[in-house]
Write a protein that holds these residues in place. Sequence first.
Motif, PDB file in Angstrom:
ATOM      1  N   LYS A 174     -10.516 -20.562  42.410  1.00 27.00           N
ATOM      2  CA  LYS A 174      -9.638 -21.233  43.367  1.00 27.00           C
ATOM      3  C   LYS A 174     -10.059 -22.705  43.177  1.00 27.00           C
ATOM      4  CE  LYS A 174      -9.337 -18.026  47.293  1.00 27.00           C
ATOM      5  NZ  LYS A 174     -10.054 -17.385  48.463  1.00 27.00           N
ATOM      6  N   ASP A 175     -11.295 -22.965  42.685  1.00 27.72           N
ATOM      7  CA  ASP A 175     -11.745 -24.467  42.701  1.00 27.72           C
ATOM      8  C   ASP A 175     -11.518 -24.985  41.360  1.00 27.72           C
ATOM      9  OD1 ASP A 175     -12.939 -24.366  45.131  1.00 27.72           O
ATOM     10  OD2 ASP A 175     -14.988 -23.798  44.374  1.00 27.72           O
TER      11      ASP A 175
ATOM     12  N   LEU B 151     -10.470  -9.118  49.894  1.00 26.31           N
ATOM     13  CA  LEU B 151     -10.948 -10.563  49.266  1.00 26.31           C
ATOM     14  C   LEU B 151      -9.685 -11.617  49.365  1.00 26.31           C
ATOM     15  CD1 LEU B 151     -13.637 -10.007  46.730  1.00 26.31           C
ATOM     16  CD2 LEU B 151     -14.134 -10.739  49.051  1.00 26.31           C
ATOM     17  N   THR B 152      -8.709 -11.056  48.967  1.00 26.05           N
ATOM     18  CA  THR B 152      -7.477 -11.614  48.883  1.00 26.05           C
ATOM     19  C   THR B 152      -6.294 -11.808  49.754  1.00 26.05           C
ATOM     20  OG1 THR B 152      -6.323 -10.054  47.493  1.00 26.05           O
ATOM     21  CG2 THR B 152      -7.623 -11.670  46.178  1.00 26.05           C
TER      22      THR B 152
ATOM     23  N   LYS C 224     -16.224 -11.592  44.277  1.00 24.87           N
ATOM     24  CA  LYS C 224     -15.938 -12.876  45.359  1.00 24.87           C
ATOM     25  C   LYS C 224     -16.282 -13.990  44.528  1.00 24.87           C
ATOM     26  CE  LYS C 224     -17.320 -14.351  49.872  1.00 24.87           C
ATOM     27  NZ  LYS C 224     -17.442 -15.743  49.330  1.00 24.87           N
ATOM     28  N   ARG C 225     -17.523 -14.016  43.855  1.00 24.04           N
ATOM     29  CA  ARG C 225     -17.859 -15.245  43.208  1.00 24.04           C
ATOM     30  C   ARG C 225     -16.852 -15.789  42.089  1.00 24.04           C
ATOM     31  NH1 ARG C 225     -24.111 -14.119  41.503  1.00 24.04           N
ATOM     32  NH2 ARG C 225     -25.205 -13.655  43.422  1.00 24.04           N
TER      33      ARG C 225
ATOM     34  N   ILE D 294     -13.601 -15.319  42.278  1.00 24.94           N
ATOM     35  CA  ILE D 294     -12.460 -15.852  42.992  1.00 24.94           C
ATOM     36  C   ILE D 294     -12.648 -17.006  43.570  1.00 24.94           C
ATOM     37  CG2 ILE D 294     -11.043 -15.595  44.947  1.00 24.94           C
ATOM     38  CD1 ILE D 294     -11.251 -12.455  44.775  1.00 24.94           C
ATOM     39  N   ASP D 295     -13.673 -17.236  44.115  1.00 23.72           N
ATOM     40  CA  ASP D 295     -14.277 -18.763  44.560  1.00 23.72           C
ATOM     41  C   ASP D 295     -14.223 -19.627  43.228  1.00 23.72           C
ATOM     42  OD1 ASP D 295     -14.692 -17.601  46.990  1.00 23.72           O
ATOM     43  OD2 ASP D 295     -16.763 -17.479  46.931  1.00 23.72           O
ATOM     44  N   ILE D 296     -14.609 -19.388  42.423  1.00 26.36           N
ATOM     45  CA  ILE D 296     -14.628 -20.425  41.250  1.00 26.36           C
ATOM     46  C   ILE D 296     -13.116 -20.668  40.721  1.00 26.36           C
ATOM     47  CG2 ILE D 296     -15.265 -20.597  38.780  1.00 26.36           C
ATOM     48  CD1 ILE D 296     -18.068 -19.411  39.378  1.00 26.36           C
TER      49      ILE D 296
END
Length: 310
Positions: free
Chosen positions: A308-309, A238-239, A301-302, A304-306
């Motif tokens: 990042k934001d 993922l990274t 994954k969820r 990491i997405d959060i």
Amino acid sequence: MKKAIVLGATGGMGYSLVNELVERGMEVTAFARNKDKLHHFFGNNSHITIYQGDVFSTNELMNAVKGNEIIFHAINLPYASWEAKLPIMTQQIIQAAQKNSTKLAIVDNIYSYGKSPGEKVKETTEKRPHTKKGKIRLEMQKLYESSQVPYIIAHFPDFYGPYVESSLLNFTLTKMMENKKAQYVGDPRLAREHIYTPDGAKALVELALNETAYNQIWNIPAYDVITGEEIIHILQSLTNNHKKVSTVTKNMVRFIGLFDRQMREFVEMMYLNEQPVVLDGEKYEKNIGILPKTPYDEGIKRTIDIMKDK
């Protein structure tokens, strides 16, 4: 419409609890010390009342709890302050519940169970804590049980998820996201449980809205057990960070503890990286329903997405 307050609303589980309650159409008070975090997380939602306060202030806690039907207690203190502050905080929360005739839904860990019996731990398993922190947790349980306040004590494995800061999986995840050399605490070949906090929040809210769930202990297990090697593989994919991940051993934690009180307190909990305690969720699924379980690759994954934001 039910009203609920989440104590420790800016922590990992607290954040997920607030969001889950709002999704269910409830009016929520988000209580925490950090005003900036409260406004960053919840400032744009009209269904959330922000309350900056200190749980150790009787007036602030009483005022915040007033008018709510359920207290969700998700405050997590640093290990070093447990012995001195956890009993005081517990009594404060119990008194606020008593005075305002509210119910209590308590986020708890697995420490009071003690060492693994070699099989999944049920709610009926005798609790034999052998660590200082496990014994303190069991004493807090006894305080709730003798309080005459309707309570739910929910045992969770180690957390991971949005805004979880002090957990083993997030410790590794954060470094790998930053494309740095990361460390994994404990034997990476060993399988352990890590619960995705939105899953845990869904399960606890479901319990809290069920009148038959009160005055009981409940286990909320994770999706399944997973090894550190499997976690690292998911994170690498993922990274795109393929730097070698080193292992943090018990002796390394003990050495760091010579200079860091928090790490010194963590040493006794390393038994969970040697003989993991795994929760049995049969009672929940028999009496409440299917447990929310997000697969690790999807939950990571969820998360990491959060992150990042943010």
